[in-house]
Design a protein around this motif. Structure first.
Motif, PDB file in Angstrom:
ATOM      1  N   GLY A 183       0.815  -1.220   0.000  1.00 45.67           N
ATOM      2  CA  GLY A 183       0.000   0.000   0.000  1.00 45.67           C
ATOM      3  C   GLY A 183       0.846   1.267   0.000  1.00 45.67           C
ATOM      4  N   HIS A 184       0.264   2.330  -0.573  1.00 42.34           N
ATOM      5  CA  HIS A 184       0.895   3.666  -0.605  1.00 42.34           C
ATOM      6  C   HIS A 184       2.220   3.641  -1.370  1.00 42.34           C
ATOM      7  CE1 HIS A 184      -2.277   4.633   2.224  1.00 42.34           C
ATOM      8  NE2 HIS A 184      -1.970   3.486   2.820  1.00 42.34           N
ATOM      9  N   GLY A 185       3.199   4.473  -0.967  1.00 40.13           N
ATOM     10  CA  GLY A 185       4.473   4.548  -1.698  1.00 40.13           C
ATOM     11  C   GLY A 185       4.645   5.873  -2.398  1.00 40.13           C
ATOM     12  N   THR A 205       7.091   4.451   8.478  1.00 38.07           N
ATOM     13  CA  THR A 205       5.976   4.775   7.581  1.00 38.07           C
ATOM     14  C   THR A 205       5.304   3.473   7.166  1.00 38.07           C
ATOM     15  OG1 THR A 205       7.258   4.568   5.534  1.00 38.07           O
ATOM     16  CG2 THR A 205       7.229   6.750   6.600  1.00 38.07           C
ATOM     17  N   GLU A 206       4.004   3.566   6.957  1.00 35.95           N
ATOM     18  CA  GLU A 206       3.244   2.402   6.482  1.00 35.95           C
ATOM     19  C   GLU A 206       3.812   1.920   5.149  1.00 35.95           C
ATOM     20  OE1 GLU A 206      -0.854   3.287   5.829  1.00 35.95           O
ATOM     21  OE2 GLU A 206      -1.333   1.301   5.050  1.00 35.95           O
ATOM     22  N   ALA A 207       4.140   2.889   4.266  1.00 34.46           N
ATOM     23  CA  ALA A 207       4.666   2.537   2.930  1.00 34.46           C
ATOM     24  C   ALA A 207       5.935   1.699   3.050  1.00 34.46           C
ATOM     25  CB  ALA A 207       4.925   3.792   2.121  1.00 34.46           C
ATOM     26  N   LEU A 228      -1.409  -4.839   0.886  1.00 36.79           N
ATOM     27  CA  LEU A 228      -0.980  -4.805   2.290  1.00 36.79           C
ATOM     28  C   LEU A 228      -1.071  -3.383   2.847  1.00 36.79           C
ATOM     29  CD1 LEU A 228       2.221  -7.040   1.963  1.00 36.79           C
ATOM     30  CD2 LEU A 228      -0.022  -7.727   2.803  1.00 36.79           C
ATOM     31  N   HIS A 229      -1.689  -3.276   4.011  1.00 42.48           N
ATOM     32  CA  HIS A 229      -1.797  -1.970   4.696  1.00 42.48           C
ATOM     33  C   HIS A 229      -1.607  -2.149   6.193  1.00 42.48           C
ATOM     34  CE1 HIS A 229      -3.310   0.630   1.384  1.00 42.48           C
ATOM     35  NE2 HIS A 229      -3.594  -0.560   0.869  1.00 42.48           N
ATOM     36  N   LEU A 230      -1.171  -1.092   6.836  1.00 42.29           N
ATOM     37  CA  LEU A 230      -1.093  -1.060   8.304  1.00 42.29           C
ATOM     38  C   LEU A 230      -1.869   0.176   8.756  1.00 42.29           C
ATOM     39  CD1 LEU A 230       2.704  -1.845   8.746  1.00 42.29           C
ATOM     40  CD2 LEU A 230       0.816  -3.320   9.450  1.00 42.29           C
TER      41      LEU A 230
HETATM   42 ZN    ZN Z   1      -2.965   2.086   4.031  1.00 43.93          ZN
END
Ligand code: ZN
Length: 346
Positions: A213-215, A227-229, A289-291
């Motif tokens: 996820g994200h980035g 960071t989640e990314a 995938l995410h947190l």
């Molecule tokens: Zn996320």
């Protein structure tokens, strides 16, 4: 002189008789060969199968797709009204010439002498392409009437969709190539599924796609320097290598070589955007995938698995259950943005 002639005549008759016997033997031999010819037997079985089809009407297919690992279809069938008789069941039938038969119950409506049917109510409900053995399959619509009469109908393509090629998930370094196409048998149109051994996966076909996820400029949730990314990218790289150890071909929607610009996160639907990249991978499964962060109650946490709301939740449930058991964690209690699957938490 006369004697010589009759001798020759006798010899001639003998030769003719012997030649005739040889010819008969050859004909009998050819007949035995042809009767046991596999192609001829198959052709007879095919004729028998098409004999069971009601030729008065064809099913007009309006939509068909493979989503994940399943083939789904919908369409309409015009039938002659028989007073007092109702439609009890509409089933999608997958048959091969060995007599094997798979039956999938379909949703249907009946009004004005037209049956509308669909297997799309759950995206992974239709024909499970992963379970088909190498063979040729014929698709039929089976209509059961309230007087117990059963009719089989064949499919004609009334949609703008073309033929479909599907590759099964890699198991023991092996895949099946599946071709779904509309064909014609004499005057009867039909829909068939041809399953054969594949010679490996084509370059652009993957088993599983992982989307960290994200980035790029979008860090996702943050906590201190984390960071989640960044964290989900680490998880994705580990997951990719573990899945590859199992022989699966895995695509990442981004990796550490992606340029750290906004393209990664924001140009999702562009030609080379994230969504297009994942769609083009022909992957059977996609895991994003995410947190999540929780700023109000730091004790909250746990596992959440999101799945499309029109899909059978068995796979998502199994995934969540395994994460909880193997990682010795627990299910999230949060219910925002999701409908909690009560089967897991009760
Ligand atoms: Zn996320």
């Amino acid at each position: 002189m006369k004697k010589k002639l009759s001798l020759n005549k006798e010899l001639f008759i003998k030769i003719v008789v012997i030649l005739f016997i040889i010819l008969m033997c050859v004909l009998v031999f050819i007949k035995i060969r042809t009767d046991n010819n596999p192609t001829k037997i198959q052709e007879e079985q095919r004729a028998l199968l098409f004999n069971t089809i009601d030729k008065n009407a064809n099913v007009n297919v309006t939509k068909y797709t493979v989503y994940g690992t399943h083939f789904n279809i919908e369409g309409t069938l015009d039938i002659v009204e028989i007073s007092g008789i109702k439609i009890s069941n509409v089933d999608l039938i997958v048959k091969n010439l060995n007599g094997d038969e798979i039956s999938i119950n379909s949703d249907f409506n009946y009004s004005d002498n037209t049956i509308s049917f669909s297997t799309f109510s759950e995206i992974n409900r239709g024909i499970d392409l992963e379970s088909l053995e190498i063979n040729d399959y014929y698709l039929l619509l089976k209509v059961t009437y309230s007087n117990s009469d059963i009719n089989y109908y064949s499919f004609v393509n009334g949609s703008e969709y073309g033929n479909i090629t599907y590759y099964t998930l890699t198991k023991n370094n092996s895949n099946h190539k599946i071709d779904i196409s509309f064909n014609q048998y004499h005057d009867i149109p039909y829909l068939s599924i041809h399953v054969e051994q594949a010679n490996g996966l084509p370059e652009d076909v993957y088993d599983i796609a992982i989307d960290p996820g994200h980035g790029g400029l979008d860090a996702g949730a943050t906590s201190g320097d984390y960071t989640e990314a960044g964290l989900v990218l680490d998880c994705a790289l580990t997951l990719k290598s573990k899945l590859e150890d199992l022989g699966l071909k895995v695509l990442l929607s981004r990796d550490e070589t992606s340029p750290a610009n906004e393209n990664t996160a924001y140009t999702m639907y562009d030609e080379n955007g994230r969504v297009n990249l994942l769609n083009k991978s022909h992957a059977k499964l996609l895991i994003s995938l995410h947190l999540n962060s929780e700023i109000y109650n730091k004790d909250e946490g746990g596992v959440e698995v999101y799945a499309p709301n029109d899909c059978n939740l068995d796979f998502a449930s199994l995934l969540a259950k395994n994460i909880v058991e193997k990682a010795n964690t627990y299910y999230s209690e949060l219910s925002s943005f999701k409908e909690l699957d009560r089967r897991l938490c009760s």
